[in-house]
Enzyme design. Sequence first.
Site, PDB file in Angstrom:
ATOM      1  N   HIS A 166      12.879  -3.092   1.773  1.00  0.00           N
ATOM      2  CA  HIS A 166      12.376  -1.800   2.272  1.00  0.00           C
ATOM      3  C   HIS A 166      13.334  -0.722   1.816  1.00  0.00           C
ATOM      4  CE1 HIS A 166       9.448  -3.836   4.641  1.00  0.00           C
ATOM      5  NE2 HIS A 166      10.391  -4.658   5.050  1.00  0.00           N
ATOM      6  N   GLU A 203      12.713  -9.811   0.962  1.00  0.00           N
ATOM      7  CA  GLU A 203      11.938  -8.659   1.452  1.00  0.00           C
ATOM      8  C   GLU A 203      12.771  -7.390   1.249  1.00  0.00           C
ATOM      9  OE1 GLU A 203      11.001  -9.253   5.591  1.00  0.00           O
ATOM     10  OE2 GLU A 203      10.344  -7.167   5.870  1.00  0.00           O
ATOM     11  N   ARG A 256      13.662   3.743  12.364  1.00  0.00           N
ATOM     12  CA  ARG A 256      12.428   4.529  12.386  1.00  0.00           C
ATOM     13  C   ARG A 256      11.590   4.198  13.636  1.00  0.00           C
ATOM     14  NH1 ARG A 256       9.701   4.419   6.620  1.00  0.00           N
ATOM     15  NH2 ARG A 256       8.607   6.179   7.576  1.00  0.00           N
ATOM     16  N   ALA A 287       3.340  -1.028   4.598  1.00  0.00           N
ATOM     17  CA  ALA A 287       2.941  -1.097   6.011  1.00  0.00           C
ATOM     18  C   ALA A 287       2.386  -2.468   6.402  1.00  0.00           C
ATOM     19  CB  ALA A 287       1.913  -0.006   6.303  1.00  0.00           C
ATOM     20  N   HIS A 316       4.273  -4.869   8.834  1.00  0.00           N
ATOM     21  CA  HIS A 316       4.215  -4.806  10.297  1.00  0.00           C
ATOM     22  C   HIS A 316       2.891  -5.316  10.863  1.00  0.00           C
ATOM     23  CE1 HIS A 316       7.568  -2.315   9.184  1.00  0.00           C
ATOM     24  NE2 HIS A 316       6.776  -1.428   8.634  1.00  0.00           N
ATOM     25  N   ARG A 354       7.738  -0.018  13.396  1.00  0.00           N
ATOM     26  CA  ARG A 354       8.262  -0.519  12.111  1.00  0.00           C
ATOM     27  C   ARG A 354       9.398  -1.527  12.311  1.00  0.00           C
ATOM     28  NH1 ARG A 354       5.923   3.033   8.225  1.00  0.00           N
ATOM     29  NH2 ARG A 354       5.596   5.084   9.136  1.00  0.00           N
ATOM     30  N   TYR A 369      11.927   8.379   1.114  1.00  0.00           N
ATOM     31  CA  TYR A 369      11.853   7.368   0.059  1.00  0.00           C
ATOM     32  C   TYR A 369      12.535   7.760  -1.253  1.00  0.00           C
ATOM     33  CZ  TYR A 369       8.406   5.503   3.321  1.00  0.00           C
ATOM     34  OH  TYR A 369       7.786   5.015   4.442  1.00  0.00           O
ATOM     35  N   ASN A 399       8.079  -5.809  -1.352  1.00  0.00           N
ATOM     36  CA  ASN A 399       8.054  -4.708  -0.395  1.00  0.00           C
ATOM     37  C   ASN A 399       6.596  -4.598   0.047  1.00  0.00           C
ATOM     38  OD1 ASN A 399       7.958  -2.399   1.084  1.00  0.00           O
ATOM     39  ND2 ASN A 399       9.121  -1.144  -0.350  1.00  0.00           N
ATOM     40  N   PRO A 459       0.797  -1.225   0.000  1.00  0.00           N
ATOM     41  CA  PRO A 459       0.000   0.000   0.000  1.00  0.00           C
ATOM     42  C   PRO A 459       0.832   1.279   0.000  1.00  0.00           C
ATOM     43  CG  PRO A 459      -0.127  -1.112   2.118  1.00  0.00           C
ATOM     44  CD  PRO A 459       0.533  -2.063   1.170  1.00  0.00           C
ATOM     45  N   ASN A 460       0.316   2.238  -0.735  1.00  0.00           N
ATOM     46  CA  ASN A 460       0.845   3.602  -0.846  1.00  0.00           C
ATOM     47  C   ASN A 460       2.108   3.713  -1.689  1.00  0.00           C
ATOM     48  OD1 ASN A 460      -1.196   4.872   0.822  1.00  0.00           O
ATOM     49  ND2 ASN A 460      -0.256   3.769   2.538  1.00  0.00           N
ATOM     50  N   SER A 466      13.502   2.321   3.117  1.00  0.00           N
ATOM     51  CA  SER A 466      14.037   2.962   4.316  1.00  0.00           C
ATOM     52  C   SER A 466      14.599   1.894   5.261  1.00  0.00           C
ATOM     53  CB  SER A 466      12.934   3.754   5.023  1.00  0.00           C
ATOM     54  OG  SER A 466      11.893   2.895   5.461  1.00  0.00           O
ATOM     55  N   ASP A 501       1.338 -15.973   5.751  1.00  0.00           N
ATOM     56  CA  ASP A 501       0.761 -17.297   5.472  1.00  0.00           C
ATOM     57  C   ASP A 501       0.771 -17.595   3.969  1.00  0.00           C
ATOM     58  OD1 ASP A 501       0.321 -17.763   8.153  1.00  0.00           O
ATOM     59  OD2 ASP A 501      -1.820 -17.323   8.095  1.00  0.00           O
ATOM     60  N   ARG A 506       5.670  12.129  -2.611  1.00  0.00           N
ATOM     61  CA  ARG A 506       5.655  12.677  -1.250  1.00  0.00           C
ATOM     62  C   ARG A 506       6.814  12.052  -0.476  1.00  0.00           C
ATOM     63  NH1 ARG A 506       1.415  11.022   2.011  1.00  0.00           N
ATOM     64  NH2 ARG A 506       2.407  12.323   3.559  1.00  0.00           N
TER      65      ARG A 506
HETATM   66  O1  CA2 Z   1      10.788   1.542   3.589  1.00  0.00           O
HETATM   67  C1  CA2 Z   1       9.919   0.912   2.966  1.00  0.00           C
HETATM   68  O2  CA2 Z   1      10.060   0.537   1.817  1.00  0.00           O
HETATM   69  C2  CA2 Z   1       8.560   0.657   3.651  1.00  0.00           C
HETATM   70  O3  CA2 Z   1       8.136  -0.657   3.295  1.00  0.00           O
HETATM   71  C3  CA2 Z   1       7.609   1.687   3.070  1.00  0.00           C
HETATM   72  C4  CA2 Z   1       6.243   1.670   3.735  1.00  0.00           C
HETATM   73  C5  CA2 Z   1       6.372   1.721   5.258  1.00  0.00           C
HETATM   74  O4  CA2 Z   1       5.095   1.591   5.853  1.00  0.00           O
HETATM   75  C6  CA2 Z   1       7.285   0.624   5.784  1.00  0.00           C
HETATM   76  O5  CA2 Z   1       7.383   0.758   7.174  1.00  0.00           O
HETATM   77  C7  CA2 Z   1       8.647   0.740   5.159  1.00  0.00           C
HETATM   78  C8  CA2 Z   1       5.428   2.901   3.306  1.00  0.00           C
HETATM   79  C9  CA2 Z   1       5.237   3.009   1.844  1.00  0.00           C
HETATM   80  C10 CA2 Z   1       4.559   4.306   1.576  1.00  0.00           C
HETATM   81  O6  CA2 Z   1       5.250   4.909   0.525  1.00  0.00           O
HETATM   82  C11 CA2 Z   1       5.024   6.216   0.264  1.00  0.00           C
HETATM   83  C12 CA2 Z   1       5.854   6.782  -0.646  1.00  0.00           C
HETATM   84  C13 CA2 Z   1       5.705   8.100  -0.975  1.00  0.00           C
HETATM   85  C14 CA2 Z   1       4.717   8.847  -0.385  1.00  0.00           C
HETATM   86  C15 CA2 Z   1       3.880   8.284   0.552  1.00  0.00           C
HETATM   87  C16 CA2 Z   1       4.024   6.943   0.865  1.00  0.00           C
END
Ligand code: CA2
Length: 145
Positions: free
Chosen positions: A101, A99, A108, A78, A81, A112, A24, A75, A11-12, A103, A88, A19
């Site tokens: 990430h 896997e 963080r 969220a 977590h 996370r 990121y 990846n 997601p996202n 970041s 599963d 953003r």
């Molecule tokens: O560091 C990563 O790749 C994460 O998987 C990214 C997730 C975060 O919830 C994990 O803890 C770490 C968030 C992805 C959201 O990505 C965005 C990118 C740009 C703007 C807003 C969200």
Amino acid sequence: MMTTIYILNGPNLNLLGQRQPEIYGHETLADVERGCRAMAKELGVDVLFFQSNHEGAIIDTIHEARQKAAGIVINPGAFTHTSVAILDALNAFDGPVIEVHMSNIHKREAFRHHSYISARAEGVIAGFGTDGYQTALRHLVKLLG
Ligand code: CA2
């Protein structure tokens, strides 16, 4: 037949590059896909690149991978977590899983620091930005070699 690797994004991640560039980076998910496709060509494998904001859609795609993919780079965003269900689904997949990430999740917020997915992954790459995807792909192909 060519080996296929599934590269899955949670997601996202469709907002990547739009953003929070301080966390990121500036690359978009389309840029990441382009980089992965170039690397896949070099490695002689096919990739299916997928993103969804819906847990069930990610699970369905992991089920599809059972028949179609030799390995998975994921990846989970969220869902990393929170999702026992994605863990599963990955446990029902026979091939290697890496896997990724962008970041460093350990640097963080405390929520996370734990990943449900890591229990299934051959390896975890965190903190190398979008480079992590290509590193994961290269290593996965090495594992399959
Ligand atoms: O560091 C990563 O790749 C994460 O998987 C990214 C997730 C975060 O919830 C994990 O803890 C770490 C968030 C992805 C959201 O990505 C965005 C990118 C740009 C703007 C807003 C969200």
